[in-house]
Structures are given as C-alpha cells and as structure tokens.
Write a protein that holds these residues in place. Structure first.
Motif, PDB file in Angstrom:
ATOM      1  N   VAL A 154      84.975  -7.150  13.976  1.00 37.07           N
ATOM      2  CA  VAL A 154      86.207  -6.593  14.521  1.00 37.07           C
ATOM      3  C   VAL A 154      85.857  -5.281  15.227  1.00 37.07           C
ATOM      4  N   ALA A 155      86.329  -5.126  16.445  1.00 36.86           N
ATOM      5  CA  ALA A 155      86.026  -3.917  17.213  1.00 36.86           C
ATOM      6  C   ALA A 155      86.494  -2.679  16.461  1.00 36.86           C
ATOM      7  N   THR A 156      85.662  -1.655  16.438  1.00 34.99           N
ATOM      8  CA  THR A 156      86.035  -0.421  15.750  1.00 34.99           C
ATOM      9  C   THR A 156      87.267   0.216  16.374  1.00 34.99           C
ATOM     10  N   SER A 157      87.496  -0.051  17.659  1.00 41.31           N
ATOM     11  CA  SER A 157      88.679   0.512  18.304  1.00 41.31           C
ATOM     12  C   SER A 157      89.963  -0.052  17.699  1.00 41.31           C
ATOM     13  N   VAL A 158      89.920  -1.325  17.272  1.00 42.41           N
ATOM     14  CA  VAL A 158      91.089  -1.944  16.639  1.00 42.41           C
ATOM     15  C   VAL A 158      91.408  -1.226  15.335  1.00 42.41           C
ATOM     16  N   LEU A 159      90.381  -0.916  14.546  1.00 40.21           N
ATOM     17  CA  LEU A 159      90.583  -0.226  13.276  1.00 40.21           C
ATOM     18  C   LEU A 159      90.964   1.233  13.495  1.00 40.21           C
ATOM     19  N   GLY A 160      90.330   1.862  14.461  1.00 44.41           N
ATOM     20  CA  GLY A 160      90.576   3.283  14.692  1.00 44.41           C
ATOM     21  C   GLY A 160      91.962   3.582  15.211  1.00 44.41           C
ATOM     22  N   ARG A 161      92.552   2.650  15.954  1.00 44.73           N
ATOM     23  CA  ARG A 161      93.894   2.885  16.506  1.00 44.73           C
ATOM     24  C   ARG A 161      95.001   2.542  15.518  1.00 44.73           C
ATOM     25  N   ALA A 162      94.653   1.877  14.402  1.00 42.74           N
ATOM     26  CA  ALA A 162      95.664   1.467  13.429  1.00 42.74           C
ATOM     27  C   ALA A 162      96.199   2.659  12.652  1.00 42.74           C
ATOM     28  N   GLU A 163      97.471   2.588  12.327  1.00 40.38           N
ATOM     29  CA  GLU A 163      98.092   3.615  11.488  1.00 40.38           C
ATOM     30  C   GLU A 163      97.668   3.458  10.037  1.00 40.38           C
ATOM     31  N   PHE A 164      97.419   2.206   9.630  1.00 43.38           N
ATOM     32  CA  PHE A 164      97.116   1.898   8.236  1.00 43.38           C
ATOM     33  C   PHE A 164      96.212   0.681   8.186  1.00 43.38           C
ATOM     34  N   VAL A 165      95.111   0.779   7.425  1.00 45.54           N
ATOM     35  CA  VAL A 165      94.198  -0.342   7.240  1.00 45.54           C
ATOM     36  C   VAL A 165      94.106  -0.650   5.748  1.00 45.54           C
ATOM     37  N   TYR A 166      94.251  -1.925   5.399  1.00 43.91           N
ATOM     38  CA  TYR A 166      94.349  -2.364   4.009  1.00 43.91           C
ATOM     39  C   TYR A 166      93.334  -3.478   3.761  1.00 43.91           C
ATOM     40  N   ASP A 167      92.662  -3.423   2.638  1.00 44.36           N
ATOM     41  CA  ASP A 167      91.725  -4.469   2.240  1.00 44.36           C
ATOM     42  C   ASP A 167      92.220  -5.084   0.943  1.00 44.36           C
ATOM     43  N   MET A 168      92.436  -6.408   0.918  1.00 42.58           N
ATOM     44  CA  MET A 168      92.890  -7.058  -0.305  1.00 42.58           C
ATOM     45  C   MET A 168      91.843  -6.989  -1.416  1.00 42.58           C
ATOM     46  N   MET A 169      90.575  -6.801  -1.061  1.00 48.96           N
ATOM     47  CA  MET A 169      89.536  -6.611  -2.063  1.00 48.96           C
ATOM     48  C   MET A 169      89.598  -5.169  -2.583  1.00 48.96           C
ATOM     49  N   TYR A 170      88.953  -4.931  -3.720  1.00 58.12           N
ATOM     50  CA  TYR A 170      88.966  -3.583  -4.273  1.00 58.12           C
ATOM     51  C   TYR A 170      87.616  -3.288  -4.911  1.00 58.12           C
ATOM     52  N   ALA A 171      87.313  -2.019  -5.050  1.00 59.63           N
ATOM     53  CA  ALA A 171      86.036  -1.586  -5.604  1.00 59.63           C
ATOM     54  C   ALA A 171      86.201  -0.162  -6.131  1.00 59.63           C
ATOM     55  N   PRO A 172      85.252   0.315  -6.943  1.00 57.74           N
ATOM     56  CA  PRO A 172      85.348   1.692  -7.448  1.00 57.74           C
ATOM     57  C   PRO A 172      85.405   2.724  -6.329  1.00 57.74           C
ATOM     58  N   LEU A 193      85.425   3.106  -1.756  1.00 61.15           N
ATOM     59  CA  LEU A 193      85.957   2.380  -0.614  1.00 61.15           C
ATOM     60  C   LEU A 193      85.108   1.139  -0.332  1.00 61.15           C
ATOM     61  N   THR A 194      85.766   0.035  -0.041  1.00 61.56           N
ATOM     62  CA  THR A 194      85.036  -1.173   0.343  1.00 61.56           C
ATOM     63  C   THR A 194      84.349  -0.930   1.688  1.00 61.56           C
ATOM     64  N   PRO A 195      83.331  -1.723   2.020  1.00 61.35           N
ATOM     65  CA  PRO A 195      82.674  -1.558   3.326  1.00 61.35           C
ATOM     66  C   PRO A 195      83.654  -1.648   4.495  1.00 61.35           C
ATOM     67  N   PHE A 196      84.643  -2.509   4.378  1.00 57.19           N
ATOM     68  CA  PHE A 196      85.629  -2.654   5.444  1.00 57.19           C
ATOM     69  C   PHE A 196      86.435  -1.366   5.617  1.00 57.19           C
ATOM     70  N   LEU A 197      86.845  -0.764   4.512  1.00 54.62           N
ATOM     71  CA  LEU A 197      87.622   0.472   4.588  1.00 54.62           C
ATOM     72  C   LEU A 197      86.749   1.647   5.025  1.00 54.62           C
ATOM     73  N   GLN A 198      85.479   1.625   4.647  1.00 57.60           N
ATOM     74  CA  GLN A 198      84.562   2.652   5.138  1.00 57.60           C
ATOM     75  C   GLN A 198      84.456   2.577   6.660  1.00 57.60           C
ATOM     76  N   ALA A 199      84.381   1.354   7.182  1.00 55.30           N
ATOM     77  CA  ALA A 199      84.310   1.172   8.637  1.00 55.30           C
ATOM     78  C   ALA A 199      85.573   1.685   9.312  1.00 55.30           C
ATOM     79  N   ALA A 200      86.730   1.432   8.680  1.00 53.36           N
ATOM     80  CA  ALA A 200      87.998   1.895   9.244  1.00 53.36           C
ATOM     81  C   ALA A 200      88.058   3.419   9.256  1.00 53.36           C
ATOM     82  N   ARG A 201      87.613   4.046   8.189  1.00 55.83           N
ATOM     83  CA  ARG A 201      87.592   5.510   8.117  1.00 55.83           C
ATOM     84  C   ARG A 201      86.674   6.087   9.197  1.00 55.83           C
TER      85      ARG A 201
END
Length: 272
Positions: free
Chosen positions: A198-216, A218-226
């Motif tokens: 997924v293009a980083t621009s898609v994540l960067g322009r989002a107001e809110f990014v959510y991952d249904m997975m969870y971890a102690p 941030l998940t790799p997906f949420l790290q990428a969004a940040r």
C-alpha cells in the motif's frame, strides 16, 4: 455445571480466557472458560462434545467461523449478514449463532477511539473473513464511501457480489490512488510479518489508521502508518475485547466495562 470456551486452531495464544475472567470478576460470577484446540477435520465433533459435557457458550476463531455458521440451528441478523459465526449459544435446545466482530470493531473505533465514521471515506484492506464480517456494520455507520482493496481483484469482486445492498468499491492494493479518511487493515499481514503493498501516501493522508491485529507494541502496519505521517493509529485489542463483551452479554445478560479490560490486558501484554 455449565462452562464456556473459545475454539480455534491454533488457540494457545488466545487472550479470550483472560478477557472473560476479567468480565466475570466485574460481575462477581464464578466462570469456567477454557481454550479448546479443535481438530481441523472435525470442528462440529468438538462442539458437540463440548455441549454434551455441559458447554453453554463458545467463541469461535479462525479457521472455524464459516463452519460455525453452517452448524448453528439459528443465526442472528448480523451473523447472516456476515455469513460467519464467532459466538455460539446453546439455549433452550437450540444452537444460536451470532457474529460480534462487527459490533466490536465499531464500538472500539467510535467509542474507545472517538472516531465518528459518518461521512468518512473508509478503506478496508483485505477481502477475507475478517473483512466480510465487518462490511455491514461499517456501512451502517453511513460513510461517504466504502472501498475494499485486496491483492487480487477477483476476491474483492467476490466480496462485492456477496453484499449487493452495499455500494462497495473495489481495488487492488497496488492501484489505490484516492484519499481516504480511515484505513482499516483486515488482513493477517501483521501477524505473518508481511508488508502490504500500500502506498505510504495513502496511509500518510489518512486521518486514522487501524489494524485489526494487535501486539505489545505497534504492529508493523501501524509503524508504517506512523512513519508515513498519520497521527492517529490504533490496533485491534479494543475490537477483541468489545466483541468478547458482546458475547458475554448474550450469554449472561451483563454488559462489561470494555475500557477497563482493554487497559488490563494491554498492561499484561507489555509486562510479558
């Protein structure tokens, strides 16, 4: 004595026993709740043995939600909409099937995370069972648009055809070129260590990014969004607890304090 369980394969990692014990403590109920590793080739047999031994209610996780749907004598409207069951309830001689995944996701996003989905452009990543289970509840929030993006367009099209009452847009993950307010990852990529194309621009322009997975952490997906510039991210622990709370309420008629349990489970994960 009646008891409760969660079925899955694998299942040792499940936090459902801890979550339901915390719910029971809030209510002051003595609860027997266990994790059951169901054989891949005989989930119905495992459920029948559970019921014969006094089982009353069960949560169902991957890969058995479709089989639970087929096995239930009667399904709730939301289970019928999802074509999957994650909650079973043996009640007055009838095996009732429910699906609380969608209500769990919506409760987490709108209440715990404080995100109003009305009028939002929502992007849902993945076209598997997790996505299927939340499409109808997401659409009920009256978003401006709802798009499903998947690695293969074929599976996204199958999902689109299965929900004709939803004005569902579809795309491949690599072809996303629109702006989205809310991005929800419904794939298991974070658990498998797979980076989504997924293009980083898609994540960067989002107001809110959510991952249904969870971890102690941030998940790799949420790290990428940040890293892409999204300021508000959240994982799926709140969804897990909220869907469990809906199951608990169905079985016991008691509404647990979800936020309190999320905090307790999160603290336990961080200490482990």
């Amino acid at each position: 004595m009646s008891f409760y369980a969660v079925f899955g394969h694998p299942i040792a990692h499940s936090r459902s026993p801890q979550i339901h014990r915390l719910f029971a403590q809030q209510e002051g109920r003595d609860l027997v709740y266990q994790a059951i590793l169901a054989p891949l080739d005989d989930f119905p047999g495992a459920v029948r043995s559970f019921l014969a031994a006094g089982g009353v209610g069960a949560n169902v996780t991957v890969p058995f939600k479709a089989q639970a749907f087929a096995m239930a004598d009667q399904c709730t409207t939301r289970a019928q909409a999802a074509h999957a069951v994650n909650t079973l309830f043996w009640h007055e001689g009838t095996l009732l099937g429910d699906n609380t995944d969608g209500v769990g996701l919506i409760r987490d996003i709108t209440q715990l995370q404080g995100m109003d989905l009305r009028g939002k452009r929502i992007l849902l990543l993945g076209a598997g069972g997790a996505a299927q289970g939340v499409l109808t509840p997401l659409w009920a929030q009256h978003p401006k648009s709802l798009t499903v993006a998947n690695r293969t367009l074929h599976n996204a099209k199958v999902l689109q055809d299965a929900f004709p009452s939803i004005d569902l847009r579809i795309s491949t993950l690599g072809d996303l070129d629109d702006d989205y307010d809310v991005v929800i990852n419904a794939t298991s990529g974070s658990l498998q260590g797979i980076d989504l194309p997924v293009a980083t621009s898609v994540l960067g322009r989002a107001e809110f990014v959510y991952d249904m997975m969870y971890a102690p952490q941030l998940t790799p997906f949420l790290q990428a969004a940040r890293q892409a510039g999204c300021l508000k991210v959240a994982d799926g622990l709140g969804m897990l607890v909220a869907q469990a709370a809906a199951s608990y309420a169905l079985w016991h008629g008691f509404e647990p304090d979800v936020a309190m349990v999320v905090d307790a489970v999160r603290a336990n994960m961080e200490q482990a």
